[in-house]
Design an enzyme around this catalytic site. Sequence first.
Site, PDB file in Angstrom:
ATOM      1  N   CYS A   1      -0.263  51.771  -2.588  1.00 58.73           N
ATOM      2  CA  CYS A   1       1.101  50.990  -2.986  1.00 58.73           C
ATOM      3  C   CYS A   1       0.904  50.505  -4.141  1.00 58.73           C
ATOM      4  O   CYS A   1      -0.221  49.760  -4.571  1.00 58.73           O
ATOM      5  CB  CYS A   1       1.621  50.311  -1.969  1.00 58.73           C
ATOM      6  SG  CYS A   1       2.773  49.398  -2.470  1.00 58.73           S
TER       7      CYS A   1
ATOM      8  N   ASP B   1       1.471  10.206   4.210  1.00 55.74           N
ATOM      9  CA  ASP B   1       2.162  10.918   5.202  1.00 55.74           C
ATOM     10  C   ASP B   1       1.029  11.640   5.954  1.00 55.74           C
ATOM     11  O   ASP B   1       0.822  13.023   5.414  1.00 55.74           O
ATOM     12  CB  ASP B   1       3.295  11.952   4.581  1.00 55.74           C
ATOM     13  CG  ASP B   1       4.291  12.079   5.647  1.00 55.74           C
ATOM     14  OD1 ASP B   1       4.088  11.585   6.676  1.00 55.74           O
ATOM     15  OD2 ASP B   1       4.981  13.038   5.307  1.00 55.74           O
TER      16      ASP B   1
ATOM     17  N   CYS C   1       6.538  51.287  -3.094  1.00 55.38           N
ATOM     18  CA  CYS C   1       6.170  52.787  -3.163  1.00 55.38           C
ATOM     19  C   CYS C   1       6.771  53.760  -2.246  1.00 55.38           C
ATOM     20  O   CYS C   1       6.660  54.622  -2.132  1.00 55.38           O
ATOM     21  CB  CYS C   1       4.630  52.594  -2.336  1.00 55.38           C
ATOM     22  SG  CYS C   1       4.510  52.308  -0.962  1.00 55.38           S
TER      23      CYS C   1
ATOM     24  N   LYS D   1      10.791   3.410   3.127  1.00 56.20           N
ATOM     25  CA  LYS D   1      10.821   4.851   3.209  1.00 56.20           C
ATOM     26  C   LYS D   1      11.631   5.474   1.865  1.00 56.20           C
ATOM     27  O   LYS D   1      12.899   5.031   1.648  1.00 56.20           O
ATOM     28  CB  LYS D   1      11.586   5.469   4.279  1.00 56.20           C
ATOM     29  CG  LYS D   1      10.755   5.116   5.999  1.00 56.20           C
ATOM     30  CD  LYS D   1       9.779   6.176   5.995  1.00 56.20           C
ATOM     31  CE  LYS D   1       9.455   6.436   7.432  1.00 56.20           C
ATOM     32  NZ  LYS D   1      10.158   7.426   8.027  1.00 56.20           N
TER      33      LYS D   1
ATOM     34  N   GLU E   1       0.851  -1.244   0.083  1.00 58.84           N
ATOM     35  CA  GLU E   1       0.079  -0.003   0.140  1.00 58.84           C
ATOM     36  C   GLU E   1       0.944   1.191  -0.113  1.00 58.84           C
ATOM     37  O   GLU E   1       1.935   1.273   0.379  1.00 58.84           O
ATOM     38  CB  GLU E   1      -0.948   0.109   1.458  1.00 58.84           C
ATOM     39  CG  GLU E   1      -1.815  -1.104   1.404  1.00 58.84           C
ATOM     40  CD  GLU E   1      -2.597  -1.159   2.846  1.00 58.84           C
ATOM     41  OE1 GLU E   1      -2.277  -0.257   3.644  1.00 58.84           O
ATOM     42  OE2 GLU E   1      -3.108  -2.134   3.157  1.00 58.84           O
TER      43      GLU E   1
ATOM     44  N   CYS F   1       3.551  47.093   4.353  1.00 61.11           N
ATOM     45  CA  CYS F   1       3.277  48.292   3.748  1.00 61.11           C
ATOM     46  C   CYS F   1       1.919  48.786   3.951  1.00 61.11           C
ATOM     47  O   CYS F   1       1.028  47.961   3.545  1.00 61.11           O
ATOM     48  CB  CYS F   1       3.672  48.269   2.420  1.00 61.11           C
ATOM     49  SG  CYS F   1       3.066  49.994   1.388  1.00 61.11           S
TER      50      CYS F   1
ATOM     51  N   TYR G   1      -7.387   1.385   6.629  1.00 63.98           N
ATOM     52  CA  TYR G   1      -6.480   0.467   6.004  1.00 63.98           C
ATOM     53  C   TYR G   1      -6.414  -0.768   7.300  1.00 63.98           C
ATOM     54  O   TYR G   1      -5.586  -1.658   6.726  1.00 63.98           O
ATOM     55  CB  TYR G   1      -4.938   0.751   5.725  1.00 63.98           C
ATOM     56  CG  TYR G   1      -4.361   1.546   6.665  1.00 63.98           C
ATOM     57  CD1 TYR G   1      -3.786   1.053   7.802  1.00 63.98           C
ATOM     58  CD2 TYR G   1      -3.898   3.172   6.532  1.00 63.98           C
ATOM     59  CE1 TYR G   1      -3.207   1.758   8.772  1.00 63.98           C
ATOM     60  CE2 TYR G   1      -3.621   3.569   7.429  1.00 63.98           C
ATOM     61  CZ  TYR G   1      -2.980   3.181   8.723  1.00 63.98           C
ATOM     62  OH  TYR G   1      -2.438   3.946   9.791  1.00 63.98           O
TER      63      TYR G   1
ATOM     64  N   CYS H   1       8.972  50.429   1.792  1.00 68.33           N
ATOM     65  CA  CYS H   1       8.472  49.408   0.740  1.00 68.33           C
ATOM     66  C   CYS H   1       9.091  49.762  -0.685  1.00 68.33           C
ATOM     67  O   CYS H   1       9.245  50.613  -0.974  1.00 68.33           O
ATOM     68  CB  CYS H   1       6.841  49.874   0.562  1.00 68.33           C
ATOM     69  SG  CYS H   1       6.255  48.908  -0.727  1.00 68.33           S
TER      70      CYS H   1
ATOM     71  N   LYS I   1       2.333   4.668   1.510  1.00 64.38           N
ATOM     72  CA  LYS I   1       2.342   5.182   2.952  1.00 64.38           C
ATOM     73  C   LYS I   1       1.902   6.490   2.832  1.00 64.38           C
ATOM     74  O   LYS I   1       2.846   7.317   2.555  1.00 64.38           O
ATOM     75  CB  LYS I   1       3.689   4.732   3.509  1.00 64.38           C
ATOM     76  CG  LYS I   1       3.876   5.155   4.889  1.00 64.38           C
ATOM     77  CD  LYS I   1       5.382   4.595   5.552  1.00 64.38           C
ATOM     78  CE  LYS I   1       5.434   5.008   6.894  1.00 64.38           C
ATOM     79  NZ  LYS I   1       5.304   6.149   7.096  1.00 64.38           N
TER      80      LYS I   1
END
Length: 673
Positions: A436, A123, A416, A319, A119, A431, A229, A413, A121
Site C-alpha cells: 500500500c 497532575d 490503495c 484549580k 507549589e 489495510c 513534597y 483503503c 499541583k
Amino acid sequence: MNKKPEDTALIKKKMVQLAEEIRFHNRAYYEQDAPIISDADYDKLFLELLELEAAWPKLVTENSPTRKIGGAVDAHFTQVKHPAPLLSLDNAFSIGDVEAFCTRLNKASGKNQLPLLIEQKIDGLSLAITYEYGVLTLAATRGDGQTGENVTANARTIAALPKHLKEPTPLLSVRGEVFMLKTVFAELNSAREENGEALFANPRNAAAGSLRQLDAKITAERNLSIFLYDILAYKDKQPAPATQKELLQYLDNLGLPVNNKYALLSTTEDIAAYILQYQENRHQLPFDTDGLVLKLNDLAAREAIGATIRAPRWAIAYKCPPEEAETIVEDIIIGVGRTGTLTPTAILAPIKVAGSTISRATLHNEDMIREKDIRIGDTVLIAKAGDVIPEVLRVLTEKRNGSERPFVMPKYCPACGNPVKREQGEAAWRCNNPACSARLLESLQHFVSKKAMDIDGLGSAVLQLLLDHGLIQDMADLYYLEEEKLATLPRLGAKSAANLLEAIERSKTQPLSRLINALGLRFVGEKGGQLLALSFIDMESLAQSSLEELEAIEGLGEKTSQAVSNWFKEKENLKLLEKLRLAGVNMLGEKPVQEGALTGKTFVISGVFPGISREQAKDIILSAGGKVTESISKKTSYLLLGDNGGSKATKADKLGIAIIDWEGLQDLLKSFP
Ligand code: IVH
C-alpha cells in the site's frame, strides 16, 4: 432559606443522586484509571454536593463522598496501612476563593498574613514511600487515604526515585506525586494507537495505569517521574524541618527528587499576581499541572490549625480553569499508518487553545466517533489531552441544525483501494496490503527518522518524489540511488542530491538497534531495537532465533517476541534484509563480546570449507570476540580462505593482508590461554 418539608425530600433525593454519580466517577478515575468526564466537570459535581451539604448539614450522611478520599484498594495488590493518612485537598476555583482561604488562615492563627509556600499541583497520583535506614522498603498508592496498594516493586523501577538515601536516617516516610512527562505520554499513546491498543486519556491516567501494574517490567518501560513534597513519618537525630521550604530542602539533601519551582509569598496581592502569571505559562511546563497548591509554610502552625477528615485546613488547591474551546468539525479524513491502521482525523475550523492554534484532532478509531456521536458539521468542544494532544471532548448537540452528516468508515483503503479489515478484539480497521502506497510512505518516513536511521534531507515530500518517479519501492532502494538520476528530479538539484547521497551513505554505519527500530516490526520501537541488538551477535542470528530464545529476552514480552518471530518468517522481509546487507548496511549486533582469542581482529571469509558452512565459521569467529565484514579493506586483519575464493585473495595480497586457511584459524584460536 425557607426549608419546607417537601423541599427537604427533594434536596435529599438530589444529594443521593449526586453522591451516587460522584462515587461512579471515583471508581472510573481511581480504580479503573479511565475517567469518563473531565476533571472540571467532576469538580462541578463535587462542588454542587458540597454546597448542598453546607446549606443542609442535617442531611449529610456518614459515607458522603465529600468525607472520603480516593477509591477502593485493588484486591490484586496487598494492602498497606499508611503511617499517617494521605489527605486530599480542598479546592479554590478563583482568586476570591484563595482570598477567603487566606482570611480563614489569618483568623485561625490570629496573625495578619502568614507566609504560604506555593507549589505546582502536579497532575499525577499520590505515592507513599518508606525508607528504613536509608533503604527503600515500601511504596504504596493512596487508596482510600488510610490503606493503599503495595506497589513497591513497581516504584523501584522509577529511575528518579533513589533506592538508597544519601543519609541512612532510621525512618523516613514521604509522600509525592508520580507523573508522566508530556513527551513520554505522547510517545506512549502514539505507539499504542499504532498497535491498536486502548489509549490513555491523559498523562495522569497513563501514570496511574503504569504504576498499578501487576508486572513491574511494564512499569519500568513507561518511564515515570516523581516529585516528593511531604513527610508522613520521621525518625532522625536532627530535629525535623520546621517549615515546608526546609522540608523540601531536607528531602533534596537526601537525594530525593523535589520540584524546586515554588514561591514563598506573604500577601494576597503577591499570591494573586503569582497565580495569574502561572496560569499564563503553565502549558510550557514539561508535565501536566492542574493548578497550584498553597500551603502554610510553618509546620507547627499547621498542627494548630488541623484538618478535617478529608483535607487539611492549612492548604488549598487552586484549580486553573480548563482551557477548552468551541469549533466546527469541517471534515473527517482517514490516514493510513505504517502498520496499515486507518486513523480518522477531524479537520477543525482553526482555533486557539492552551497556547497554540488547533486545526485537527485525532478521533482515534471508529468506536470513538460512534461513542461521542461526532458528525461532519458538528460544533464541538475541544481541549488538549495532557496539554499536548488536541482532542474532541464532546459534541454540542444543542447547536445541531440538521445539516450535520454522520461519518462512515471506508470499506476500502483510501490510499490503495484494498478492502480493509477489523480483527476481533481490535479497535482499528487495517489495510493489510504490504505494498500500500500510504503504508510505504509512512514506513519510509519512519525508516529515515531521527531515532531510526537518521537520514537528513529525506522529508516526506522528497520521499514522495522518489516514489512517484519510481526510484524507490522499498527502504533498501534508498541505498541504490544514483546521483545522476537524483539530480534530474524536479526541485532537487545537483547539490541537494549529493548531500542526500552522503547522508544515506553515513546511515549505513548506524548501530543495529536503530536498523531494527527503522524496519518497523510491530511492537518493536527504540527500546525493542536495543534489547534485540544487545541479545544477538548480528542480524543473521536474530533472524534465525527461535520463539523461545526471543521470549527469554528480559523485557521483550510475549506479544513482541511473537511479532518478531513472524516478521522474520516473511520471505519479503528476508529479501529486504538481504538487499540492505548487500548495500553494506551494518548488521553487527551490540551484544557485549567476551574477551577472546580474536578480540580486535577483523575477518573476511571467502570460499568454501569442507563440512563447515560459512555461517558456522562466522559464528566461531564472532564468539571468540572477532568481527566479520563483507569486503576486504585496510582494516581487515585476516582473509579466511577456503576453496574457490580467488578474487578476494588477490585483493588481500595487494593490500598485504594475511591469508589463513581453516587450520590457521584453529591455531589462532588455540593461542589464547
Ligand atoms: S499536598 C496533606 N502538594 O493533588 C497534603 N498535593 O487534589 C496534601 N498533588 O492528593 C497534598 N501536587 O495527589 C500536595 N505539590 C503538591 C501536589 C499535590 C499534586 C495532588 C495530591 C493530592 C491532590 C489533591
